[in-house]
Design a protein around this motif. Structure first.
Motif, PDB file in Angstrom:
ATOM      1  N   ASN A   1      21.774  20.627   7.527  1.00 26.85           N
ATOM      2  CA  ASN A   1      23.018  21.426   8.276  1.00 26.85           C
ATOM      3  C   ASN A   1      22.883  21.089   9.817  1.00 26.85           C
ATOM      4  N   ASP A   2      23.983  21.975  10.273  1.00 27.78           N
ATOM      5  CA  ASP A   2      23.835  22.041  11.763  1.00 27.78           C
ATOM      6  C   ASP A   2      22.988  22.967  12.477  1.00 27.78           C
ATOM      7  N   ASP A   3      22.079  23.673  11.523  1.00 27.96           N
ATOM      8  CA  ASP A   3      21.027  24.421  11.907  1.00 27.96           C
ATOM      9  C   ASP A   3      19.792  23.942  11.603  1.00 27.96           C
ATOM     10  N   ARG A   4      19.719  22.582  11.190  1.00 28.83           N
ATOM     11  CA  ARG A   4      18.744  21.729  10.895  1.00 28.83           C
ATOM     12  C   ARG A   4      17.702  22.328   9.761  1.00 28.83           C
ATOM     13  N   GLN A   5      18.559  22.740   8.683  1.00 27.44           N
ATOM     14  CA  GLN A   5      18.017  23.259   7.463  1.00 27.44           C
ATOM     15  C   GLN A   5      18.456  22.634   6.350  1.00 27.44           C
ATOM     16  N   THR A   6      17.496  22.250   5.500  1.00 24.62           N
ATOM     17  CA  THR A   6      17.995  21.622   4.256  1.00 24.62           C
ATOM     18  C   THR A   6      18.403  22.937   3.058  1.00 24.62           C
ATOM     19  N   PRO A   7      18.832  22.377   2.066  1.00 27.40           N
ATOM     20  CA  PRO A   7      19.207  23.254   0.768  1.00 27.40           C
ATOM     21  C   PRO A   7      17.852  24.124   0.524  1.00 27.40           C
ATOM     22  N   LEU A   8      16.789  23.452   0.540  1.00 26.26           N
ATOM     23  CA  LEU A   8      15.499  24.008   0.101  1.00 26.26           C
ATOM     24  C   LEU A   8      15.342  25.363   1.419  1.00 26.26           C
ATOM     25  N   ASP A   9      15.341  24.966   2.575  1.00 25.64           N
ATOM     26  CA  ASP A   9      14.963  25.874   3.599  1.00 25.64           C
ATOM     27  C   ASP A   9      16.044  27.207   3.475  1.00 25.64           C
ATOM     28  N   VAL A  10      17.281  26.948   3.302  1.00 26.07           N
ATOM     29  CA  VAL A  10      18.381  27.782   2.947  1.00 26.07           C
ATOM     30  C   VAL A  10      17.816  28.738   1.759  1.00 26.07           C
ATOM     31  N   ALA A  11      17.444  28.037   0.727  1.00 24.49           N
ATOM     32  CA  ALA A  11      16.966  29.237  -0.345  1.00 24.49           C
ATOM     33  C   ALA A  11      15.758  29.819  -0.108  1.00 24.49           C
ATOM     34  N   ARG A  12      14.748  29.313   0.682  1.00 27.52           N
ATOM     35  CA  ARG A  12      13.546  30.116   0.864  1.00 27.52           C
ATOM     36  C   ARG A  12      14.048  31.124   1.806  1.00 27.52           C
ATOM     37  N   ILE A  13      14.974  30.936   2.967  1.00 26.41           N
ATOM     38  CA  ILE A  13      15.167  32.204   4.008  1.00 26.41           C
ATOM     39  C   ILE A  13      15.906  33.136   3.146  1.00 26.41           C
ATOM     40  N   LYS A  14      16.799  32.694   2.024  1.00 29.52           N
ATOM     41  CA  LYS A  14      17.592  33.768   1.245  1.00 29.52           C
ATOM     42  C   LYS A  14      16.662  34.700   0.390  1.00 29.52           C
ATOM     43  N   GLY A  15      15.513  34.200   0.004  1.00 27.70           N
ATOM     44  CA  GLY A  15      14.573  34.646  -0.907  1.00 27.70           C
ATOM     45  C   GLY A  15      14.972  34.402  -2.583  1.00 27.70           C
ATOM     46  N   TYR A  16      15.508  33.282  -2.653  1.00 26.08           N
ATOM     47  CA  TYR A  16      15.906  32.950  -4.102  1.00 26.08           C
ATOM     48  C   TYR A  16      14.825  32.070  -4.678  1.00 26.08           C
ATOM     49  N   SER A  17      13.989  32.684  -5.153  1.00 30.87           N
ATOM     50  CA  SER A  17      12.754  31.809  -5.777  1.00 30.87           C
ATOM     51  C   SER A  17      12.980  30.774  -6.586  1.00 30.87           C
ATOM     52  N   ASN A  18      13.943  31.413  -7.592  1.00 25.72           N
ATOM     53  CA  ASN A  18      14.294  30.462  -8.848  1.00 25.72           C
ATOM     54  C   ASN A  18      15.171  29.250  -8.337  1.00 25.72           C
ATOM     55  N   VAL A  19      15.762  29.194  -7.231  1.00 21.64           N
ATOM     56  CA  VAL A  19      16.677  28.014  -6.653  1.00 21.64           C
ATOM     57  C   VAL A  19      15.414  27.118  -5.939  1.00 21.64           C
ATOM     58  N   VAL A  20      14.628  28.026  -5.132  1.00 21.09           N
ATOM     59  CA  VAL A  20      13.379  27.168  -4.525  1.00 21.09           C
ATOM     60  C   VAL A  20      12.642  26.418  -5.625  1.00 21.09           C
ATOM     61  N   ARG A  21      12.183  26.724  -6.780  1.00 19.40           N
ATOM     62  CA  ARG A  21      11.380  26.086  -7.849  1.00 19.40           C
ATOM     63  C   ARG A  21      12.526  24.850  -8.282  1.00 19.40           C
TER      64      ARG A  21
END
Length: 246
Positions: free
Chosen positions: A106-126
Protein backbone atom coordinates in the motif's frame (compact mmCIF):
# COMPACT_ATOMS: atom_id res chain seq x y z
CA UNK A 1 -24.79 6.70 -19.39
CA UNK A 2 -26.46 8.17 -16.30
CA UNK A 3 -28.67 5.11 -15.93
CA UNK A 4 -25.60 2.85 -16.01
CA UNK A 5 -23.88 4.93 -13.34
CA UNK A 6 -26.94 4.88 -11.10
CA UNK A 7 -27.15 1.09 -11.29
CA UNK A 8 -23.49 0.81 -10.35
CA UNK A 9 -23.96 3.19 -7.43
CA UNK A 10 -26.98 1.20 -6.33
CA UNK A 11 -24.85 -1.95 -6.16
CA UNK A 12 -22.53 -0.07 -3.84
CA UNK A 13 -25.49 0.90 -1.66
CA UNK A 14 -26.89 -2.65 -1.62
CA UNK A 15 -23.60 -3.96 -0.22
CA UNK A 16 -24.27 -2.37 3.17
CA UNK A 17 -27.72 -3.97 3.24
CA UNK A 18 -26.25 -7.39 2.53
CA UNK A 19 -28.55 -7.79 -0.46
CA UNK A 20 -26.80 -10.46 -2.51
CA UNK A 21 -29.89 -11.11 -4.65
CA UNK A 22 -30.25 -7.42 -5.45
CA UNK A 23 -26.59 -7.25 -6.45
CA UNK A 24 -26.94 -10.33 -8.66
CA UNK A 25 -30.03 -8.86 -10.34
CA UNK A 26 -28.33 -5.55 -11.13
CA UNK A 27 -25.26 -7.35 -12.37
CA UNK A 28 -27.34 -9.50 -14.71
CA UNK A 29 -28.77 -6.24 -16.13
CA UNK A 30 -25.24 -5.12 -16.99
CA UNK A 31 -24.30 -3.02 -13.98
CA UNK A 32 -20.57 -2.74 -13.27
CA UNK A 33 -18.97 -3.61 -9.96
CA UNK A 34 -16.21 -1.01 -9.73
CA UNK A 35 -18.05 2.18 -8.75
CA UNK A 36 -16.09 4.04 -6.06
CA UNK A 37 -17.22 6.51 -3.45
CA UNK A 38 -15.37 9.72 -2.55
CA UNK A 39 -13.00 7.67 -0.35
CA UNK A 40 -12.03 5.40 -3.23
CA UNK A 41 -13.79 2.32 -1.87
CA UNK A 42 -15.28 -0.19 -4.30
CA UNK A 43 -18.21 -2.41 -3.31
CA UNK A 44 -15.79 -5.30 -2.72
CA UNK A 45 -13.56 -3.22 -0.47
CA UNK A 46 -16.61 -2.24 1.61
CA UNK A 47 -17.66 -5.88 1.91
CA UNK A 48 -14.12 -6.86 2.95
CA UNK A 49 -14.21 -4.49 5.91
CA UNK A 50 -17.21 -6.02 7.68
CA UNK A 51 -17.42 -9.57 9.10
CA UNK A 52 -21.19 -9.59 8.50
CA UNK A 53 -20.71 -9.02 4.76
CA UNK A 54 -18.74 -12.19 3.96
CA UNK A 55 -21.51 -13.54 1.71
CA UNK A 56 -21.66 -10.22 -0.11
CA UNK A 57 -17.88 -10.32 -0.66
CA UNK A 58 -18.20 -13.89 -1.94
CA UNK A 59 -20.98 -12.87 -4.31
CA UNK A 60 -19.02 -9.90 -5.67
CA UNK A 61 -15.93 -12.05 -6.22
CA UNK A 62 -17.96 -14.70 -8.03
CA UNK A 63 -19.60 -12.02 -10.20
CA UNK A 64 -16.19 -10.80 -11.35
CA UNK A 65 -15.32 -7.86 -9.09
CA UNK A 66 -11.71 -6.72 -9.37
CA UNK A 67 -10.10 -8.63 -6.53
CA UNK A 68 -6.99 -6.44 -6.60
CA UNK A 69 -8.72 -3.06 -6.93
CA UNK A 70 -6.49 -0.47 -5.26
CA UNK A 71 -7.75 2.28 -3.00
CA UNK A 72 -5.17 5.12 -2.83
CA UNK A 73 -4.63 7.59 -0.02
CA UNK A 74 -4.08 7.48 3.73
CA UNK A 75 -6.15 4.29 4.07
CA UNK A 76 -4.71 2.72 0.95
CA UNK A 77 -4.81 -0.87 -0.12
CA UNK A 78 -6.50 -3.72 -1.93
CA UNK A 79 -9.48 -5.68 -0.61
CA UNK A 80 -6.93 -8.05 0.96
CA UNK A 81 -5.28 -5.18 2.83
CA UNK A 82 -8.62 -4.12 4.25
CA UNK A 83 -9.70 -7.64 5.23
CA UNK A 84 -6.33 -8.19 6.94
CA UNK A 85 -6.60 -4.85 8.75
CA UNK A 86 -9.96 -5.93 10.20
CA UNK A 87 -8.76 -9.43 11.09
CA UNK A 88 -11.32 -11.15 8.85
CA UNK A 89 -9.76 -14.59 8.39
CA UNK A 90 -12.56 -16.08 6.29
CA UNK A 91 -12.60 -13.10 3.94
CA UNK A 92 -8.80 -13.20 3.65
CA UNK A 93 -8.94 -16.89 2.71
CA UNK A 94 -11.72 -16.19 0.19
CA UNK A 95 -9.65 -13.50 -1.52
CA UNK A 96 -6.48 -15.61 -1.58
CA UNK A 97 -8.39 -18.58 -2.97
CA UNK A 98 -9.58 -16.43 -5.88
CA UNK A 99 -6.17 -15.05 -6.75
CA UNK A 100 -5.68 -11.94 -4.62
CA UNK A 101 -2.10 -10.68 -4.81
CA UNK A 102 -0.66 -10.90 -1.29
CA UNK A 103 2.55 -9.09 -2.23
CA UNK A 104 1.03 -5.74 -3.22
CA UNK A 105 2.26 -2.85 -1.06
CA UNK A 106 0.00 0.00 0.00
CA UNK A 107 1.03 3.67 0.13
CA UNK A 108 2.83 2.95 3.43
CA UNK A 109 4.82 0.17 1.72
CA UNK A 110 3.00 -2.50 3.71
CA UNK A 111 1.76 -5.80 2.33
CA UNK A 112 -1.45 -7.37 3.71
CA UNK A 113 0.83 -9.63 5.80
CA UNK A 114 2.56 -6.59 7.28
CA UNK A 115 -0.83 -5.11 8.16
CA UNK A 116 -1.98 -8.31 9.90
CA UNK A 117 1.28 -8.54 11.85
CA UNK A 118 1.00 -4.93 13.04
CA UNK A 119 -2.61 -5.43 14.10
CA UNK A 120 -1.74 -8.62 15.99
CA UNK A 121 -4.07 -10.97 14.10
CA UNK A 122 -2.08 -14.21 14.28
CA UNK A 123 -4.86 -16.21 12.56
CA UNK A 124 -4.71 -13.90 9.55
CA UNK A 125 -0.90 -13.96 9.58
CA UNK A 126 -0.99 -17.78 9.45
CA UNK A 127 -3.58 -17.75 6.65
CA UNK A 128 -1.53 -15.45 4.42
CA UNK A 129 1.79 -17.12 5.19
CA UNK A 130 0.38 -20.59 4.54
CA UNK A 131 -0.78 -19.39 1.13
CA UNK A 132 2.46 -17.82 -0.07
CA UNK A 133 5.27 -19.55 1.83
CA UNK A 134 7.70 -22.10 0.42
CA UNK A 135 8.28 -23.59 3.87
CA UNK A 136 6.61 -23.47 7.28
CA UNK A 137 7.09 -25.67 10.29
CA UNK A 138 8.65 -26.15 13.70
CA UNK A 139 12.44 -26.28 13.96
CA UNK A 140 14.85 -26.12 16.86
CA UNK A 141 16.89 -22.95 17.22
CA UNK A 142 20.15 -23.01 19.17
CA UNK A 143 20.98 -20.02 21.35
CA UNK A 144 23.56 -18.97 23.88
CA UNK A 145 27.37 -19.08 23.74
CA UNK A 146 28.69 -21.43 21.09
CA UNK A 147 31.01 -23.35 23.42
CA UNK A 148 28.05 -24.29 25.68
CA UNK A 149 26.47 -26.01 22.71
CA UNK A 150 29.39 -28.43 22.56
CA UNK A 151 28.50 -29.84 25.97
CA UNK A 152 24.72 -29.53 26.35
CA UNK A 153 23.11 -28.49 23.05
CA UNK A 154 19.68 -29.74 24.17
CA UNK A 155 19.67 -27.16 26.98
CA UNK A 156 20.35 -24.30 24.60
CA UNK A 157 17.72 -24.97 21.97
CA UNK A 158 14.09 -23.96 21.73
CA UNK A 159 11.28 -24.95 19.44
CA UNK A 160 10.33 -22.14 17.07
CA UNK A 161 7.90 -21.68 14.17
CA UNK A 162 9.82 -20.92 10.99
CA UNK A 163 8.49 -19.55 7.69
CA UNK A 164 10.25 -18.86 4.40
CA UNK A 165 8.24 -16.53 2.18
CA UNK A 166 8.46 -13.85 -0.50
CA UNK A 167 8.34 -10.23 0.59
CA UNK A 168 7.04 -7.27 -1.39
CA UNK A 169 6.25 -7.07 -5.08
CA UNK A 170 9.16 -8.31 -7.21
CA UNK A 171 10.58 -5.87 -9.73
CA UNK A 172 10.07 -6.66 -13.39
CA UNK A 173 12.69 -9.13 -14.55
CA UNK A 174 14.09 -9.70 -11.06
CA UNK A 175 13.68 -12.82 -8.92
CA UNK A 176 11.37 -12.65 -5.92
CA UNK A 177 13.15 -11.78 -2.67
CA UNK A 178 12.73 -14.18 0.23
CA UNK A 179 12.73 -13.61 3.95
CA UNK A 180 13.03 -15.94 6.91
CA UNK A 181 10.57 -15.24 9.71
CA UNK A 182 11.03 -16.92 13.10
CA UNK A 183 8.20 -16.92 15.65
CA UNK A 184 8.36 -17.94 19.30
CA UNK A 185 5.01 -19.72 18.91
CA UNK A 186 2.11 -20.19 16.52
CA UNK A 187 0.09 -17.74 18.60
CA UNK A 188 2.45 -14.86 17.80
CA UNK A 189 1.55 -12.40 15.06
CA UNK A 190 4.90 -10.61 15.10
CA UNK A 191 8.01 -12.60 14.25
CA UNK A 192 10.81 -12.48 16.81
CA UNK A 193 13.41 -12.48 14.05
CA UNK A 194 13.33 -11.62 10.34
CA UNK A 195 16.28 -12.26 8.06
CA UNK A 196 16.47 -11.02 4.49
CA UNK A 197 17.71 -14.19 2.80
CA UNK A 198 19.07 -12.34 -0.23
CA UNK A 199 21.49 -10.62 2.17
CA UNK A 200 22.44 -13.80 4.02
CA UNK A 201 24.79 -16.76 3.69
CA UNK A 202 23.77 -20.32 4.48
CA UNK A 203 25.99 -23.15 5.68
CA UNK A 204 24.13 -26.30 4.70
CA UNK A 205 23.86 -29.29 7.05
CA UNK A 206 26.13 -32.30 7.04
CA UNK A 207 23.45 -34.97 6.92
CA UNK A 208 25.95 -37.69 7.76
CA UNK A 209 25.96 -36.33 11.31
CA UNK A 210 23.14 -37.30 13.69
CA UNK A 211 22.63 -33.67 14.84
CA UNK A 212 22.68 -31.97 11.44
CA UNK A 213 22.24 -28.20 11.63
CA UNK A 214 21.98 -25.31 9.18
CA UNK A 215 23.59 -21.95 9.94
CA UNK A 216 22.31 -18.73 8.38
CA UNK A 217 24.30 -15.53 8.80
CA UNK A 218 22.86 -12.13 7.95
CA UNK A 219 25.64 -10.25 6.15
CA UNK A 220 24.23 -6.83 7.05
CA UNK A 221 23.70 -7.38 10.80
CA UNK A 222 26.09 -10.34 11.37
CA UNK A 223 23.23 -12.13 13.13
CA UNK A 224 23.85 -15.89 13.19
CA UNK A 225 20.94 -18.34 13.31
CA UNK A 226 21.51 -22.05 13.90
CA UNK A 227 18.62 -24.43 13.25
CA UNK A 228 17.98 -28.17 13.32
CA UNK A 229 14.97 -30.36 12.62
CA UNK A 230 12.20 -30.39 15.22
CA UNK A 231 12.58 -34.15 15.30
CA UNK A 232 16.25 -35.09 15.29
CA UNK A 233 15.67 -37.97 12.88
CA UNK A 234 13.67 -35.88 10.39
CA UNK A 235 16.46 -34.88 8.04
CA UNK A 236 14.01 -34.52 5.16
CA UNK A 237 12.34 -31.57 6.92
CA UNK A 238 15.66 -29.79 7.31
CA UNK A 239 16.47 -30.43 3.64
CA UNK A 240 13.10 -28.96 2.62
CA UNK A 241 13.89 -25.88 4.67
CA UNK A 242 17.29 -25.46 2.99
CA UNK A 243 15.75 -25.87 -0.46
CA UNK A 244 13.14 -23.23 0.35
CA UNK A 245 15.83 -20.76 1.48
CA UNK A 246 17.66 -21.23 -1.82
Amino acid sequence: MGQQQSREELIYQLVNYGSTEGIKSLRSDGAGLEWTNYQGKTPLIVACMNPELYNVAKTLVELGANINAYRPGSYAGTPLHHAAEKGLELTVKLLLLHGANALVMNDDRQTPLDVARIKGYSNVVRAIENHICSFSGFLHQFCGPRFFGLFAPQLLSRKVWVVVLPCGSPSLGEPCKLELAIYTSLQDAQPRTIISLWKANMEEPNFSQPDATVIITDDSTKMRIKLSAANESDKQQLQQFCNACK
